[in-house]
Structure formats: C-alpha cells, structure tokens
Design an enzyme around this catalytic site. Sequence first.
Site, mmCIF file in Angstrom:
data_model
loop_
_atom_site.group_PDB
_atom_site.id
_atom_site.type_symbol
_atom_site.label_atom_id
_atom_site.label_comp_id
_atom_site.label_asym_id
_atom_site.label_seq_id
_atom_site.Cartn_x
_atom_site.Cartn_y
_atom_site.Cartn_z
ATOM 1 N N GLU A 122 3.569 5.700 8.256
ATOM 2 C CA GLU A 122 3.087 4.309 8.308
ATOM 3 C C GLU A 122 1.774 4.168 9.072
ATOM 4 O O GLU A 122 0.906 3.394 8.690
ATOM 5 C CB GLU A 122 4.159 3.394 8.956
ATOM 6 C CG GLU A 122 5.360 3.108 8.066
ATOM 7 C CD GLU A 122 6.438 4.186 8.085
ATOM 8 O OE1 GLU A 122 6.248 5.261 8.686
ATOM 9 O OE2 GLU A 122 7.495 3.930 7.486
ATOM 10 N N GLU A 157 13.598 6.056 6.088
ATOM 11 C CA GLU A 157 14.447 5.058 6.772
ATOM 12 C C GLU A 157 15.742 4.840 5.976
ATOM 13 O O GLU A 157 16.803 4.641 6.551
ATOM 14 C CB GLU A 157 13.668 3.746 6.949
ATOM 15 C CG GLU A 157 12.531 3.907 7.959
ATOM 16 C CD GLU A 157 11.587 2.724 7.974
ATOM 17 O OE1 GLU A 157 10.937 2.474 6.943
ATOM 18 O OE2 GLU A 157 11.488 2.052 9.018
ATOM 19 N N GLY A 213 9.598 4.253 4.331
ATOM 20 C CA GLY A 213 10.826 3.521 4.014
ATOM 21 C C GLY A 213 11.876 4.407 3.356
ATOM 22 O O GLY A 213 13.075 4.165 3.499
ATOM 23 N N ALA A 224 8.122 2.837 1.158
ATOM 24 C CA ALA A 224 8.140 1.504 0.568
ATOM 25 C C ALA A 224 7.012 1.483 -0.459
ATOM 26 O O ALA A 224 6.064 2.268 -0.357
ATOM 27 C CB ALA A 224 7.905 0.472 1.653
HETATM 28 N N1 DAK Z 1 4.201 3.419 -3.083
HETATM 29 C C1 DAK Z 1 3.742 3.253 -4.353
HETATM 30 N N2 DAK Z 1 3.386 4.277 -5.159
HETATM 31 C C2 DAK Z 1 3.468 5.515 -4.664
HETATM 32 C C3 DAK Z 1 3.952 5.780 -3.348
HETATM 33 C C4 DAK Z 1 4.319 4.651 -2.532
HETATM 34 N N3 DAK Z 1 4.839 4.797 -1.315
HETATM 35 N N4 DAK Z 1 3.939 7.105 -3.146
HETATM 36 C C5 DAK Z 1 3.473 7.658 -4.284
HETATM 37 N N5 DAK Z 1 3.203 6.700 -5.206
HETATM 38 C C6 DAK Z 1 2.688 6.877 -6.549
HETATM 39 C C7 DAK Z 1 1.209 7.254 -6.538
HETATM 40 O O1 DAK Z 1 0.410 6.098 -6.414
HETATM 41 C C8 DAK Z 1 1.085 7.922 -7.899
HETATM 42 O O2 DAK Z 1 1.001 6.896 -8.895
HETATM 43 P P1 DAK Z 1 -0.089 7.000 -10.111
HETATM 44 O O3 DAK Z 1 -1.410 7.130 -9.447
HETATM 45 O O4 DAK Z 1 0.326 8.239 -10.875
HETATM 46 O O5 DAK Z 1 0.131 5.721 -10.876
HETATM 47 C C9 DAK Z 1 2.417 8.628 -8.089
HETATM 48 O O6 DAK Z 1 3.326 7.997 -7.177
HETATM 49 C C10 DAK Z 1 2.366 10.111 -7.728
HETATM 50 O O7 DAK Z 1 1.809 10.227 -6.433
HETATM 51 P P2 DAK Z 1 0.618 11.246 -6.085
HETATM 52 O O8 DAK Z 1 -0.261 11.426 -7.266
HETATM 53 O O9 DAK Z 1 0.005 10.760 -4.819
HETATM 54 O O10 DAK Z 1 1.453 12.582 -5.847
HETATM 55 P P3 DAK Z 1 1.019 13.834 -4.934
HETATM 56 O O11 DAK Z 1 1.998 14.917 -5.260
HETATM 57 O O12 DAK Z 1 -0.441 14.118 -5.051
HETATM 58 O O13 DAK Z 1 1.281 13.344 -3.442
HETATM 59 C C11 DAK Z 1 2.560 12.242 -1.664
HETATM 60 C C12 DAK Z 1 2.604 13.082 -2.979
HETATM 61 C C13 DAK Z 1 3.986 11.849 -1.331
HETATM 62 C C14 DAK Z 1 2.000 13.140 -0.540
HETATM 63 C C15 DAK Z 1 1.625 11.032 -1.878
HETATM 64 O O14 DAK Z 1 2.072 10.344 -3.049
HETATM 65 C C16 DAK Z 1 1.653 10.065 -0.735
HETATM 66 O O15 DAK Z 1 1.036 10.294 0.298
HETATM 67 N N6 DAK Z 1 2.339 8.933 -0.974
HETATM 68 C C17 DAK Z 1 2.363 7.859 -0.015
HETATM 69 C C18 DAK Z 1 3.260 8.216 1.130
HETATM 70 C C19 DAK Z 1 3.281 7.023 2.037
HETATM 71 O O16 DAK Z 1 2.329 6.748 2.735
HETATM 72 N N7 DAK Z 1 4.352 6.291 1.886
HETATM 73 C C20 DAK Z 1 4.433 4.988 2.432
HETATM 74 C C21 DAK Z 1 4.819 5.085 3.854
HETATM 75 S S1 DAK Z 1 4.676 3.514 4.529
HETATM 76 C C22 DAK Z 1 7.549 -3.108 5.744
HETATM 77 C C23 DAK Z 1 8.654 -2.382 5.567
HETATM 78 C C24 DAK Z 1 8.575 -1.006 5.466
HETATM 79 C C25 DAK Z 1 7.385 -0.382 5.539
HETATM 80 C C26 DAK Z 1 6.248 -1.113 5.752
HETATM 81 C C27 DAK Z 1 6.323 -2.456 5.846
HETATM 82 N N8 DAK Z 1 7.595 -4.537 5.780
HETATM 83 C C28 DAK Z 1 8.896 -5.120 5.669
HETATM 84 C C29 DAK Z 1 6.490 -5.332 5.592
HETATM 85 C C30 DAK Z 1 7.312 1.000 5.288
HETATM 86 C C31 DAK Z 1 6.191 1.502 4.807
HETATM 87 C C32 DAK Z 1 6.150 2.811 4.277
HETATM 88 O O17 DAK Z 1 7.067 3.340 3.740
#
Ligand code: DAK
Length: 259
Positions: free
Chosen positions: A134, A114, A111, A66
């Site tokens: 998450e 999911e 997400g 997400a």
């Molecule tokens: N959201 C927004 N931007 C994201 C992102 C995300 N999930 N994942 C990556 N990006 C963006 C980064 O901020 C970066 O943007 P800039 O800095 O260039 O502007 C760009 O994508 C490239 O990312 P990285 O520079 O980090 O790329 P790397 O190759 O170094 O790393 C990575 C890749 C996938 C390991 C890393 O980007 C990462 O850890 N990303 C986050 C993964 C993550 O934690 N995803 C979110 C999981 S939590 C809810 C419903 C659902 C959920 C929660 C609440 N409610 C209804 C309230 C679910 C939540 C989730 O999905």
Amino acid sequence: MGYENILIEEKNGIVVLSINRPKALNALNAGVFKDLDHFFTENYSNENVKAVVITGVGDKAFAAGADIKEFMGMSEEQGTNLSRKGMAVFEKIENFSKPVIAAVNGFSLGGGNELAMSCHFIVASEKARFGQPEVNLGLITGYGGTQRLPRYVGQAKAMELLLTGDMINAQEAKSLGLVSHVVEHGNEVEKSVEILNKIITKSPFAIAKMIETVNAFSDNKKNGFEIEANNFGKTISSYDGQEGAKAFLEKRKPKFKGR
Ligand code: DAK
C-alpha cells in the site's frame, strides 16, 4: 444465489471458494466483497458446509490486492466507509463457525493478503509471494492489515513489511509464522482439504467454540480466559463433550452430533 466473482465447488461438505477475476490477478473489487459477504452470511449455520478453502483462479495470484481502479476520485468519507464495510466482511470470515483456510496459489498482496490473514490459517504454494505494498501507492492498509499482520509475525517485522512494501516468498512467510505449510505449486488446495478432512471428523460444536475462543486472544476488548472458561463449560456439558469422554472410556470412536 449465483455468484459473479467467485466460484464455489463442494465435496463432502468442504467448499473450495475461488476468487474468479484472473485477468486482474483476482483483485478484490466491490463484486468480490459482495459475493464473500453473501457466502459467509448464508453458510454460518448451514450444516452442509463443514469447512471452506479460499483460493484464487489461475496459477498466478491468490489476490493481488484491492482493485486499484476503484480508488480513483474517492473522498475521505467514502474511503472510511469502504474500509469499514470491507473489514466487516473479513471479520465474518475470521469469526466463521467452521474452519477457513487460505490456499495461497501466487501473489497475496495488499487487500488480498488481508483476506488471507482473516482466514484461520494459510497454506501456500512454494511460488506464493506475500506483501502489503500500500505504501507504494501512497496509502495505508484498509482491511485490517496493520492489526492482523503483527499478530502473525510480531510488531517489528510487521512494521518493516508495512513500511517498505517489500514482498516475501513462501519460505520466509513460513519462517515468520504467517504461513503454516508450504507445498509444491498446485498442491495448496489439496493440502488444505487434507487438513480440513481431519478437522471435520471432530465435534462441529467444539470446533466452533474453539475458533471463537482462539479469536478472543487477539481481541483486546475481550477477556480470553473468561471466554475459555465459559466455552469449556458449554462443551463439557454438550452432547458431543459427553459422547467424546464416554467413547474414550469405552475404547471406541466417538459419534458426534454437533451439539
Ligand atoms: N487492482 C487492479 N488490477 C490489478 C491489480 C490490482 N490490485 N493487480 C494487478 N492488476 C491487473 C493489472 O492492471 C493487469 O491488467 P491489464 O493491464 O492486463 O488490464 C493485470 O492485472 C496483470 O497484471 P500485471 O501485468 O501487472 O502482471 P505482472 O505479472 O507484470 O505483475 C504484480 C504482477 C502483482 C507484481 C503487479 O500486477 C502489481 O504490482 N500489482 C499491484 C499490486 C498492488 O499494489 N496491489 C494493491 C495493493 S494496495 C482501502 C482498502 C484496502 C486497501 C486500500 C484502501 N479502502 C477501504 C479505501 C488496500 C489496498 C491494496 O490492496
């Protein structure tokens, strides 16, 4: 309708729907949800759409979760409402009347994973990475991950993946049952289309009823056996069910009409 966050390409009734936010690793923002909701609502009964592949633009991510930028300052009520709205969109995909395959071309996280799990099954690139990170953000899943992941991999492994936030590679995901096929990087859409080309030769009516009936397996409010009996009755008495049996006996290929 023109979409802002997804790309649509259609060939022989098979739609390739690509999440188009590559700079944010295809993170799912409100705009992506709006486009997905619209596409799957509009095309439920559209006979020109026979099957769907969901993938991500670029070669790095299916969807990296997400969009974390949208979480800032969210209240409990807003979080619950957002979760319900997102779940409703993923239920539309799961209950779509035509087959939907997730062609996972890279990161499938949070997400994003999911979303992949709400498709009917998953074909992955050898470079794909899966995870529910998450907990690393102090959150739990919000789009059905606690419920769908155990259905794919069993409760204990799902619990481990959800509690650690660890990522797994495509081969491990396949050995756990999360992924159905692992292919060379870049071939995941082609492989999905190949499988769908086989499925769409069958009766669309039987396919829709099969999807509905299999989905009853994981809905504990439903009696899957009862639904199977009723849907068997509907397919055996349908034009296609009768045509299939007749064609077999006449040693020819059936000509299905989707009813
Ligand atoms: N959201 C927004 N931007 C994201 C992102 C995300 N999930 N994942 C990556 N990006 C963006 C980064 O901020 C970066 O943007 P800039 O800095 O260039 O502007 C760009 O994508 C490239 O990312 P990285 O520079 O980090 O790329 P790397 O190759 O170094 O790393 C990575 C890749 C996938 C390991 C890393 O980007 C990462 O850890 N990303 C986050 C993964 C993550 O934690 N995803 C979110 C999981 S939590 C809810 C419903 C659902 C959920 C929660 C609440 N409610 C209804 C309230 C679910 C939540 C989730 O999905």
